[in-house]
Design a protein around this motif. Structure first.
Motif, PDB file in Angstrom:
ATOM      1  N   SER B 312       0.823  -1.210   0.000  1.00 43.94           N
ATOM      2  CA  SER B 312       0.000   0.000   0.000  1.00 43.94           C
ATOM      3  C   SER B 312       0.857   1.259   0.000  1.00 43.94           C
ATOM      4  N   ARG B 313       2.063   1.171   0.567  1.00 42.71           N
ATOM      5  CA  ARG B 313       2.883   2.380   0.599  1.00 42.71           C
ATOM      6  C   ARG B 313       3.318   2.817  -0.785  1.00 42.71           C
ATOM      7  N   GLU B 314       3.766   1.864  -1.551  1.00 45.08           N
ATOM      8  CA  GLU B 314       4.232   2.247  -2.891  1.00 45.08           C
ATOM      9  C   GLU B 314       3.063   2.721  -3.756  1.00 45.08           C
ATOM     10  N   VAL B 315       1.924   2.039  -3.637  1.00 45.02           N
ATOM     11  CA  VAL B 315       0.752   2.443  -4.420  1.00 45.02           C
ATOM     12  C   VAL B 315       0.335   3.868  -4.043  1.00 45.02           C
ATOM     13  N   THR B 316       0.301   4.138  -2.741  1.00 41.12           N
ATOM     14  CA  THR B 316      -0.094   5.473  -2.275  1.00 41.12           C
ATOM     15  C   THR B 316       0.881   6.532  -2.791  1.00 41.12           C
ATOM     16  N   LYS B 320      -0.180   9.529  -5.356  1.00 38.46           N
ATOM     17  CA  LYS B 320      -0.054  10.922  -4.886  1.00 38.46           C
ATOM     18  C   LYS B 320       0.852  11.705  -5.817  1.00 38.46           C
ATOM     19  N   SER B 321       1.950  11.083  -6.180  1.00 36.17           N
ATOM     20  CA  SER B 321       2.888  11.818  -7.034  1.00 36.17           C
ATOM     21  C   SER B 321       2.405  11.818  -8.482  1.00 36.17           C
ATOM     22  N   TYR B 322       1.193  11.340  -8.711  1.00 38.30           N
ATOM     23  CA  TYR B 322       0.601  11.478 -10.041  1.00 38.30           C
ATOM     24  C   TYR B 322      -0.630  12.390  -9.973  1.00 38.30           C
ATOM     25  N   GLY B 323      -0.845  13.000  -8.795  1.00 38.74           N
ATOM     26  CA  GLY B 323      -1.896  14.013  -8.709  1.00 38.74           C
ATOM     27  C   GLY B 323      -3.162  13.557  -8.007  1.00 38.74           C
ATOM     28  N   ALA B 329      -6.461   2.479   3.456  1.00 38.35           N
ATOM     29  CA  ALA B 329      -7.162   1.903   4.602  1.00 38.35           C
ATOM     30  C   ALA B 329      -7.071   0.394   4.514  1.00 38.35           C
ATOM     31  N   GLY B 330      -6.063  -0.164   5.181  1.00 34.46           N
ATOM     32  CA  GLY B 330      -5.906  -1.611   5.218  1.00 34.46           C
ATOM     33  C   GLY B 330      -5.766  -2.197   3.843  1.00 34.46           C
ATOM     34  N   PRO B 331      -6.621  -3.139   3.458  1.00 32.83           N
ATOM     35  CA  PRO B 331      -6.482  -3.800   2.168  1.00 32.83           C
ATOM     36  C   PRO B 331      -7.043  -2.970   1.020  1.00 32.83           C
ATOM     37  N   LYS B 332      -7.527  -1.766   1.342  1.00 28.86           N
ATOM     38  CA  LYS B 332      -8.117  -0.950   0.276  1.00 28.86           C
ATOM     39  C   LYS B 332      -7.470   0.425   0.204  1.00 28.86           C
ATOM     40  N   VAL B 333      -7.619   1.063  -0.982  1.00 36.19           N
ATOM     41  CA  VAL B 333      -7.226   2.468  -1.090  1.00 36.19           C
ATOM     42  C   VAL B 333      -8.415   3.260  -1.629  1.00 36.19           C
ATOM     43  N   ALA B 334      -8.631   4.441  -1.058  1.00 31.92           N
ATOM     44  CA  ALA B 334      -9.662   5.329  -1.589  1.00 31.92           C
ATOM     45  C   ALA B 334      -8.948   6.384  -2.417  1.00 31.92           C
ATOM     46  N   VAL B 335      -9.298   6.485  -3.683  1.00 30.30           N
ATOM     47  CA  VAL B 335      -8.581   7.414  -4.567  1.00 30.30           C
ATOM     48  C   VAL B 335      -9.554   8.418  -5.171  1.00 30.30           C
ATOM     49  N   GLN B 336      -9.064   9.606  -5.425  1.00 25.08           N
ATOM     50  CA  GLN B 336      -9.874  10.596  -6.126  1.00 25.08           C
ATOM     51  C   GLN B 336      -8.994  11.370  -7.098  1.00 25.08           C
ATOM     52  N   LEU B 337      -9.534  11.585  -8.290  1.00 27.77           N
ATOM     53  CA  LEU B 337      -8.796  12.312  -9.317  1.00 27.77           C
ATOM     54  C   LEU B 337      -8.804  13.793  -9.015  1.00 27.77           C
TER      55      LEU B 337
END
Lengths: 514, 572
Positions: B312-316, B320-323, B329-337
């Motif tokens: 999750s750290r690398e994905v986050t 983030k560094s793509y905007g 949150a645990g096994p999931k990530v909440a993302v927004q463009l």
């Protein structure tokens, strides 16, 4: 002396009586009575043996009509037709654009623009507002020269020098040049050579006249063998260093040879061939690939539409319903969809297949094997102006790979394999790319041994919006290879149209280094 | 997709941001950065500093401009996107823009904002206009779904109204003209009216933007007013407006412009839109507007698709560094463009952004391991056998284009008006030379013969290729058939010569055929035959009619053979 061909002897003897005075081929033909092909053969041999030498070489330029010229003669040259269309328009008061002339006279755009350019320069027409053409009433020297030339050359070829200026200039301007075959005239070089005996030739000729032509056998015959008479015969020695006469071979087209090689490579990597149809529905050509119906590449300027029938009767279910849903709301594929109203009628519109991926889409919908690898070498059509880099139709090499082990890294692995096997490339670069139907998408660049870095192909994982509606639940790689450039290098050509050349001599002599 | 032109130092300045000193970026370094935006450097003029960049992604209109490219690179360099205050809900607005009833049937949506404090430079203006054109032309489908107007803010008095008027009732001086014109006159005379008038045709009332004093801003999507709608170098107060047929596309386009102007140093102030009908944004909303929503994605979905347990750290970090705005949150990530993007249709879109952000070289290629059997279709196998036999009979293989002209495929072959002249024709013909698909191969080979009278004889040529034959019973209205075509041309070319070839070919393929005389206009009468296999026609052969040869300007006797390879399979 002992390996003179009888033809050679004839030519030497013909030259011997007037030492020092040269003879042309025509004169030699008369005195020897040889066929032109035999004569020129004998002359080439003698030249190679330095028994005769070229005394002088004169070049004449011969002008003649091309097939295009014949057509111009029948229908008048474009420049005349443009001029008379402009004059006619002037009398009737109509507005006339270049497009009007093109359509009305069904002329090639390049011919019309060239004619208009010349007429404008000569002041015979004006281009006024709105791109309209008006006649000034002045005559066009070029048009008149053209008419005279067509008339004159129609009755037979003529030496260029016998035309006075400005006719000659017009002729040369409109003569076929490399890369422009649409010209009415051609000018060919005609070389006339005259020959003399060399001192050693003189010697041989003298000897010949003294001793007469020896009774030699040139060809071993079944009779000589049967009767055993060959034992008492002398066989004339050949000059085997001469160039061999040309023959034509039956052979594959070099471009097809290249494609056959690609085909072999793909089959050896475990790919099954798929085939499709030249005419496709927009549904399989684009909708099934999740290209929204408002996508700019679906424009009338990118795809050829079929005139009749315009639409397919129906699109097979459940695919139509599934694809409609996925475009509208993404339902079933875990997507938001494009959020517009899908037009089922538009989906039935018939087009000329514009991408080989259409073949893959159809394959996905007909229970493909899992794991499975497929390829097609499909003819595709794009609405492009034909030029050195765009052919009216061309081959796309592309396909799919299905399997539970398919992901972004195995996609890169497969592309590595292609680079090595198809392009013999050791170095590969992967760049982010965009295709409407894959995500992630990759562009593969390889270092070609001759070309340096070049794009070899594009690939990606099919979007679930493509696979799910077609009933496929495993990940699928979609890949395409752009091999035309590689083929052109292998065949030593620079114009994509030459892959489909209509010149037999060119095709006979073209060879590939694969 | 679009290719844009920009200035290298402008790009460098935007990458550095307004508060930092730009540094020179080497061209090969720039090419590396361009991977973040799927951009390809098409040209670089070292004298003028002009860069030409092609952007591939048709779903990322925010990248079709210098500001957008710079922004994506800057975010990567800084590790996260800077936030734009104007996308957050604010009380203060620059003014109101009131939409009149009835526009829902013509061009329903509008978005607008003001931009103050960026003094327009010559190169900045070029960029603004280029962005305006690319967005309206490609993203907005030639202004149909989106068009954009830029104005000088100073003369405009709020509230601005977006009205429907009769074509003769309103007049103003459009850009590019010297005189006052009515909307009707603009549609008839102004080049832009002629070009884009089709978008509003069929409506008896037309859209117009006016301010509180009744001054016309523009006649969207056609043309701006010359007085207010001509932004010039030195202006530092701008009004930006977008109209169109899709609420979200209109909002997104304004968001992109707002972010671009903010990146150049302008302060963006929202405008309140008042709609007579309820939209997805309600009846009153502010633009720019952040209409995106977070999306929750299982981390596993990203890792499976990429084939790498990134964690999750690398994905986050990557997102983030793509905007993106990311919450792990645990096994999931909440993302927004970010608000200037609206291209998240599926989890796979996020997957690709992770890969692009980390760089494709981060992922080690792995060979697919599952076993498959390769092979050719039966048709291709048969086609290859035929080709090899033809080569053995000393024929040169030819490859021709499938598209050609009715003239070549029918008229020159003397088959006009017969069943043999049925061809698949194209509706949108570009050139008469390429207007239909060939229904047989022989004309392709005659084309070669026509061009090859100088090549030494005899000529023996063949092509195995596809043709299209109209067929009402086929689901696409025609069948694609693979055929063999062969011709022999020389002074003594004769029926029996091609007959022998056919005979030998089918002997080796083990198909016993018969010939039936056929009256075919392309061939000399009594010297043409239909090739029959088990009672079905599979091809024809014969001596070409002298008139056909004349049409093609071929000076030697020519015999031809056509054979359907598909039928050879059927009749095995």
């Amino acid at each position: 002396m002992d390996n003179l061909h009888p033809l050679e002897s004839k030519v030497l003897l013909a030259l011997a009586p007037q030492p020092g005075s040269p003879c042309t081929l025509d004169q030699l033909a008369e005195s020897t009575g040889l066929e032109p092909s035999q004569l020129s053969m004998a002359v080439e041999w003698l030249l190679a043996k330095s028994l005769i030498a070229v005394h002088a070489e004169t070049v004449a330029y011969i002008a003649s009509l091309t097939p295009v010229g014949e057509v111009f003669f029948e229908k008048y040259a474009p420049i005349e037709r443009v001029l008379s269309a402009a004059r006619e328009a002037g009398q009737t008061g109509k507005r006339l654009t270049i497009q009007d002339i093109q359509a009305k006279e069904s002329l090639e755009p390049s011919d019309v623009s060239k004619a208009v350019g010349t007429l404008k320069k000569e002041g015979s027409i004006l281009i006024v507002q709105g791109g309209c053409i008006e006649s000034t009433g002045r005559n066009s020297a070029t048009a008149e020269a053209m008419r005279a030339l067509l008339q004159e050359l129609r009755s037979g070829q003529r030496e260029l020098q016998t035309f006075a200026e400005p006719l000659r200039a017009v002729l040369q301007q409109h003569a076929v040049k490399r890369g422009n075959a649409r010209e009415p005239f051609r000018v060919d070089e005609r070389v006339t050579r005259s020959f003399l005996l060399t001192p050693s030739g003189q010697e041989v000729a003298d000897q010949l006249s003294r001793d007469g032509v020896a009774d030699e056998v040139s060809q071993l015959t079944p009779e000589l063998l049967k009767e055993g008479a060959w034992r008492t015969k002398q066989f004339r020695k050949y000059t085997i260093s001469l160039r061999a006469p040309r023959i034509a071979a039956g052979k594959r087209h070099p471009y097809r040879e290249f494609l056959d090689l690609v085909k072999l490579k793909l089959v050896s990597m475990g790919f099954q061939e798929m085939r499709g149809t030249l005419v496709e529905t927009e549904f399989w050509n684009m909708d099934a690939l999740f290209m929204p119906q408002f996508h700019p590449a679906r424009d009338i300027h990118d795809v050829y539409f079929v005139k009749n029938p315009t639409h397919a009767r129906d699109i097979a279910e459940p695919f139509l319903t599934n694809v409609t849903q996925v475009h509208e709301s993404g339902t079933g594929a875990g997507s938001t969809g494009w959020g517009y109203q899908f037009d089922a009628e538009r989906a039935k519109r018939l087009v000329l297949r514009s991408q080989g991926t259409a073949v893959s889409a159809r394959r996905l919908a007909t229970s493909p094997s899992v794991p499975g690898k497929y390829f097609s070498i499909a003819r595709c059509f794009r609405y492009d102006q034909v030029d050195a880099t765009h052919a009216t139709d061309f081959f796309q090499v592309e396909g799919i790979v299905l399997g539970s082990d398919i992901n972004f890294r195995t996609l890169l692995g497969l592309l590595n394999l292609f680079a090595r096997e198809v392009a013999q490339a050791k170095e590969v670069k992967f760049l982010p790319a965009y295709f409407p139907f894959t995500e992630p998408s990759v562009e593969m660049h390889v270092r070609h041994p001759k070309l340096g870095w070049m794009e070899l192909g594009g690939a990606g994982l099919f979007r679930p919006e493509v696979t799910t509606p077609l009933g496929v639940s495993v990940p699928v790689i979609a890949w395409g290879l752009g091999l035309d450039r590689m083929a052109m290098v292998a065949l030593g050509i620079h114009d994509i149209r030459d892959l489909f050349s209509a010149d037999l001599e060119f095709i006979r002599t073209m060879r590939g280094s694969f | 997709m679009p290719t844009i032109s920009l200035q290298r130092d402008d790009l460098e300045a935007l990458i550095a941001g307004p508060d930092a000193t730009p540094s020179r970026i080497a061209i090969d370094q720039l090419e590396q950065w361009l991977m973040l935006v799927k951009g390809e450097l098409k040209g670089h003029n070292t004298e003028t500093g002009e860069l030409r960049i092609e952007l591939q992604d048709s779903n990322r209109p925010d990248l079709w401009c210098c500001e957008g490219i710079a922004r994506q690179i800057r975010i990567k360099q800084q590790g996260a996107a800077a936030s734009y205050p104007f996308f957050k809900k604010q009380k203060r607005v620059a003014g109101k823009l009131v939409v009149a009833p009835g526009l829902e049937h013509v061009r329903p949506y509008v978005a607008a904002c003001t931009a103050i404090g960026y003094r327009v430079t010559a190169s900045g203006l070029t960029q603004l206009i280029q962005t305006q054109e690319k967005l309206a032309d490609i993203f907005g489908r030639k202004r149909r779904s989106v068009s954009i107007g830029l104005y000088r803010l100073a003369p405009i008095v709020f509230p601005v109204s977006y009205d429907l008027v009769k074509p003769d009732d309103v007049r103003f001086t459009p850009l590019g003209m010297e005189t006052v014109m009515t909307l009707r006159e603009i549609l008839m005379v102004h080049p832009k009216g002629v070009e884009y008038g089709g978008i509003v045709s069929g409506h008896d009332r037309l859209p117009v933007l006016r301010d509180a004093k009744g001054q016309v801003l523009s006649f969207p999507p056609i043309i701006n007013s010359r007085e207010i709608g001509e932004v010039q170098v030195g202006d530092d107060q701008l009004f930006v407006e977008v109209t169109g047929t899709d609420l979200h596309m209109v909002a997104l386009t304004l968001n992109i412009f707002a972010a671009n102007l903010a990146d150049r140093g302008a302060v963006i102030t929202p405008v309140e839109i008042q709609s007579p009908v309820k939209t997805a944004f309600g009846k009153r909303w502010h633009t720019p507007i952040d209409f995106g929503a977070p999306r929750t994605i299982p981390l596993k979905a990203i890792e499976t698709a990429l084939g790498d347990a990134l964690g999750s750290r690398e994905v986050t970090t990557a997102l983030k560094s793509y905007g993106y705005t990311v919450k792990s949150a645990g096994p999931k990530v909440a993302v927004q463009l970010p608000p200037y993007r609206n291209d998240l249709l599926h989890t796979v879109d996020v997957v690709e952004d992770v890969a692009i952000s980390q760089g494709y070289s981060r992922f080690a290629p792995v060979m697919p391991s599952q076993f498959t059997v390769g092979g050719l279709s039966r048709l291709e196998q048969m086609a290859d056998r035929v080709r090899h036999l033809m080569v053995g009979m000393e024929f040169q293989e030819i490859i021709s284009n499938i598209m050609g002209s009715h003239q070549d495929f029918c008229t020159r072959m003397r088959v006009d008006g017969t069943e043999w002249a049925k061809v698949v024709e194209v509706d949108n013909v570009m050139s008469l030379s390429y207007s239909c698909l060939r229904q047989w191969i022989t004309p392709s080979l005659l084309q070669v013969e026509t061009n090859s009278s100088r090549a030494f004889y005899p000529h023996r040529m063949f092509e195995v290729g596809e043709v299209a034959v109209p067929d009402a019973s086929a689901d696409v209205g025609s069948r694609t058939i693979t055929r063999l075509g062969a011709v022999i041309a020389h002074a003594g070319a004769h029926f029996s010569e091609i007959h022998s070839c056919l005979d030998l070919l089918l002997y080796y393929l083990d198909r016993s055929f018969t010939l039936e005389p056929v009256p075919h206009p392309s061939f000399l009468e009594g010297r043409a035959g239909r090739i029959m296999l088990n009672g079905r026609v599979i091809g024809l052969l014969g001596e070409l009619h002298p008139e056909v040869l004349e049409h093609w300007q071929i000076g030697v006797p020519t015999v031809a053979l056509e054979l359907e390879i598909d039928r050879l399979l059927d009749e095995a």
